[in-house]
Design an enzyme around this catalytic site. Structure first.
Site, PDB file in Angstrom:
ATOM      1  N   CYS A  48       0.794  -1.239   0.000  1.00 27.87           N
ATOM      2  CA  CYS A  48       0.000   0.000   0.000  1.00 27.87           C
ATOM      3  C   CYS A  48       0.822   1.282   0.000  1.00 27.87           C
ATOM      4  O   CYS A  48       0.683   2.092  -0.916  1.00 27.87           O
ATOM      5  CB  CYS A  48      -0.943   0.000   1.186  1.00 27.87           C
ATOM      6  SG  CYS A  48      -2.029  -1.424   1.173  1.00 27.87           S
TER       7      CYS A  48
HETATM    8  C1  UGA Z   1      -1.026   0.731   5.341  1.00 26.74           C
HETATM    9  C2  UGA Z   1      -1.707   1.766   6.253  1.00 26.74           C
HETATM   10  O1  UGA Z   1      -1.042   1.800   7.497  1.00 26.74           O
HETATM   11  C3  UGA Z   1      -3.199   1.404   6.454  1.00 26.74           C
HETATM   12  O2  UGA Z   1      -3.827   2.414   7.243  1.00 26.74           O
HETATM   13  C4  UGA Z   1      -3.872   1.306   5.104  1.00 26.74           C
HETATM   14  O3  UGA Z   1      -5.232   0.945   5.223  1.00 26.74           O
HETATM   15  C5  UGA Z   1      -3.154   0.270   4.259  1.00 26.74           C
HETATM   16  O4  UGA Z   1      -1.765   0.644   4.120  1.00 26.74           O
HETATM   17  C6  UGA Z   1      -3.817   0.227   2.904  1.00 26.74           C
HETATM   18  O5  UGA Z   1      -3.760   1.245   2.200  1.00 26.74           O
HETATM   19  O6  UGA Z   1      -4.473  -0.758   2.589  1.00 26.74           O
HETATM   20  P1  UGA Z   1      -0.069  -1.746   5.704  1.00 26.74           P
HETATM   21  O7  UGA Z   1       0.301  -1.752   4.266  1.00 26.74           O
HETATM   22  O8  UGA Z   1      -0.716  -2.943   6.281  1.00 26.74           O
HETATM   23  O9  UGA Z   1      -1.055  -0.517   6.028  1.00 26.74           O
HETATM   24  O10 UGA Z   1       1.278  -1.501   6.475  1.00 26.74           O
HETATM   25  P2  UGA Z   1       1.810  -0.500   7.613  1.00 26.74           P
HETATM   26  O11 UGA Z   1       1.546  -1.037   8.944  1.00 26.74           O
HETATM   27  O12 UGA Z   1       1.375   0.879   7.321  1.00 26.74           O
HETATM   28  O13 UGA Z   1       3.378  -0.612   7.344  1.00 26.74           O
HETATM   29  C7  UGA Z   1       3.941  -0.205   6.092  1.00 26.74           C
HETATM   30  C8  UGA Z   1       5.437  -0.243   6.151  1.00 26.74           C
HETATM   31  O14 UGA Z   1       5.935   0.803   6.982  1.00 26.74           O
HETATM   32  C9  UGA Z   1       6.044  -1.533   6.707  1.00 26.74           C
HETATM   33  O15 UGA Z   1       7.131  -1.911   5.878  1.00 26.74           O
HETATM   34  C10 UGA Z   1       6.531  -1.154   8.093  1.00 26.74           C
HETATM   35  O16 UGA Z   1       7.644  -1.896   8.528  1.00 26.74           O
HETATM   36  C11 UGA Z   1       6.904   0.302   7.873  1.00 26.74           C
HETATM   37  N1  UGA Z   1       6.865   1.099   9.126  1.00 26.74           N
HETATM   38  C12 UGA Z   1       5.685   1.343   9.754  1.00 26.74           C
HETATM   39  C13 UGA Z   1       8.049   1.608   9.626  1.00 26.74           C
HETATM   40  O17 UGA Z   1       9.154   1.405   9.068  1.00 26.74           O
HETATM   41  N2  UGA Z   1       7.999   2.362  10.766  1.00 26.74           N
HETATM   42  C14 UGA Z   1       6.837   2.624  11.408  1.00 26.74           C
HETATM   43  O18 UGA Z   1       6.870   3.336  12.443  1.00 26.74           O
HETATM   44  C15 UGA Z   1       5.648   2.096  10.902  1.00 26.74           C
END
Ligand code: UGA
Length: 436
Positions: free
Chosen positions: A267
């Site tokens: 996403c």
């Molecule tokens: C993301 C959004 O957080 C959701 O709100 C949204 O609904 C979704 O995309 C979507 O559009 O369907 P998601 O893809 O499940 O959700 O993943 P995240 O939890 O956002 O993590 C994304 C990436 O960011 C991961 O690689 C994670 O490791 C990284 N991340 C996240 C960090 O490096 N640091 C953080 O503090 C948080």
């Protein structure tokens, strides 16, 4: 009230399962019959905590899973949750949602219902008004706002907490014309999710809210990652203490400030590219969004520089990568930064062995026999010259001197700082921690 969910990916299957587990009469529809068969047998096509359990509760109640779109005919509510993947130019691919809209339209033509269609798929502003609505009207021969309702209803669930997020969303957005359908939708959601804010707006704003959300999250991550790189070059500095403290400021907030190897997943990277593309089309140079994306792409080079600096040359060295899933509690490796890292290290002729509690099968589909797959963490570390912790799986936090005893060279590169407070008999380097 009968509910249909069209497209059984993360969003669709989570929604289907939650609604059915609560006793609603639900039809989950997907064009892939093999997938439907699996789901009907209570098996989810991907790993997501609590999903299988919730699905099985639903299957014991009033849940039908099928590839037959005609079942939509008797439904009062139709959620559209088909994927909108990315094209090579960064724009979104609308083929699936166009096809789904056309099929729904054809079924509506024969239906006596006046249903509400809710678009959950992530689409660029203008898509519902200019593409989905005309297709539905043309194929059904009916008028939106009169004989059926059409509402934008973006989804904010995160993989790895999809069930919890589906049950308890932080907000509900309903975008569209102020019709009787909108009034009804508001009532239904207020009943489903009491006390959750409901934002009523138009199509374009609702579509944009989704991109605003994801691009802001990406911005937060790139901000903290850039800061972590500065800390890494500042002896004694620790990015986690900084993140924890600035996160206490309510204007900043504590979430999404975990520095790491960059954001991945299906996403954030895709939505950032789509947003950049859209901004350019709207005549606005997306300077900030470009910087966020560039910072994210650069972040893996920082990890590689750290490996090279500490290991010397990489060729023929045994490098262990712990975690290939794009984040813990999922088997999803789409746009995972760990996969990018492995590709780069293979180009540099390193020998790679990986471990992941859930994502090995998906990783095999990419690398086949070009890398080794370890069943346990200790197998993964045997004879290794260097271990890189990429995904913050809980079990990697348990690593200790005993687990690393069979490494050939005790070198740890920790992209998530999960071992930062341990006394390890090893050379330890972490993204975001400056060494003296
Ligand atoms: C993301 C959004 O957080 C959701 O709100 C949204 O609904 C979704 O995309 C979507 O559009 O369907 P998601 O893809 O499940 O959700 O993943 P995240 O939890 O956002 O993590 C994304 C990436 O960011 C991961 O690689 C994670 O490791 C990284 N991340 C996240 C960090 O490096 N640091 C953080 O503090 C948080």
């Amino acid at each position: 009230m009968k509910i249909a969910v069209v497209g059984l990916g993360f969003v669709g299957l989570s929604l289907t399962s939650v609604l059915a587990s609560k006793g609603n009469n639900v039809v989950g529809i997907d064009i892939n019959n093999d997938k439907c068969e699996k789901i009907r047998n209570g098996v989810t096509p991907f790993f997501e905590p609590d999903l299988e359990k919730t699905l099985r509760i639903g299957l014991k109640r009033k849940l039908t899973i099928s590839d037959d779109f005609s079942l939509i005919k008797d439904c009062d509510i139709i959620f559209v949750t088909v994927g909108t993947p990315q094209k090579s130019n960064g724009a979104i691919e609308l083929a699936m949602i166009k096809k789904a809209s056309a099929t729904i339209g054809k079924v509506l033509a024969k239906s006596k219902k006046n249903p509400i269609i809710l678009i959950k798929s992530t689409v660029i502003p203008g898509t519902i008004q200019n593409i989905i609505l005309p297709i539905l009207e043309k194929k059904s021969g009916k008028k939106a706002g009169k004989e059926f309702g059409l509402i934008s209803n973006p989804e904010f669930l995160q993989e790895s907490s999809a069930i919890r997020d589906t049950k308890y969303p932080h907000a509900i957005v309903l975008g569209g014309y102020q019709t009787k359908h909108m009034k009804k939708a508001k009532k239904i959601f207020a009943k489903l999710h009491p006390n959750i804010p409901i934002i009523i707006t138009n199509y374009q704003t609702s579509e944009m809210i989704k991109y605003a959300n994801n691009s802001f999250l990406a911005t937060k991550i790139s901000f903290i990652n850039q800061l972590s790189n500065i800390c890494q070059n500042t002896p004694g500095a620790n990015i986690d203490d900084i993140a924890k403290t600035i996160g206490l400021d309510p204007r900043i907030g504590k979430l999404f400030l975990n520095a790491g190897p960059g954001y991945g997943g299906s996403c954030l990277p895709k939505d950032m590219r789509a947003m950049i593309n859209f901004s350019n089309k709207a005549g606005v140079a997306p300077t900030l969004l470009h910087a966020v994306e560039k910072t994210n792409e650069y972040q893996i080079n920082n990890v590689i520089a750290l490996i090279k600096k500490t290991l010397g040359h990489v060729e023929s060295k045994n490098i262990t990568v712990l975690g290939t899933a794009f984040k813990p509690d999922t088997d999803d490796i789409r746009d995972s930064v760990a996969i990018k890292l492995i590709k780069k290290l293979l180009k540099m002729k390193a020998k790679i062995r990986i471990h992941d509690p859930k994502a090995i099968e998906n990783t095999k589909r990419i690398f086949a026999n070009r890398i080794e797959y370890a069943r346990s963490v200790s197998d993964a570390l045997k004879n290794s010259h260097c271990v890189v912790i990429m995904t913050q799986w809980k079990q990697y936090e348990a690593l200790n001197n005993n687990s690393i005893k069979n490494m050939r060279k005790k070198l740890i590169i920790d992209c998530r700082r999960i071992l930062a407070n341990k006394k390890l008999d090893a050379d330890y380097y972490a993204v975001g921690i400056g060494k003296n």
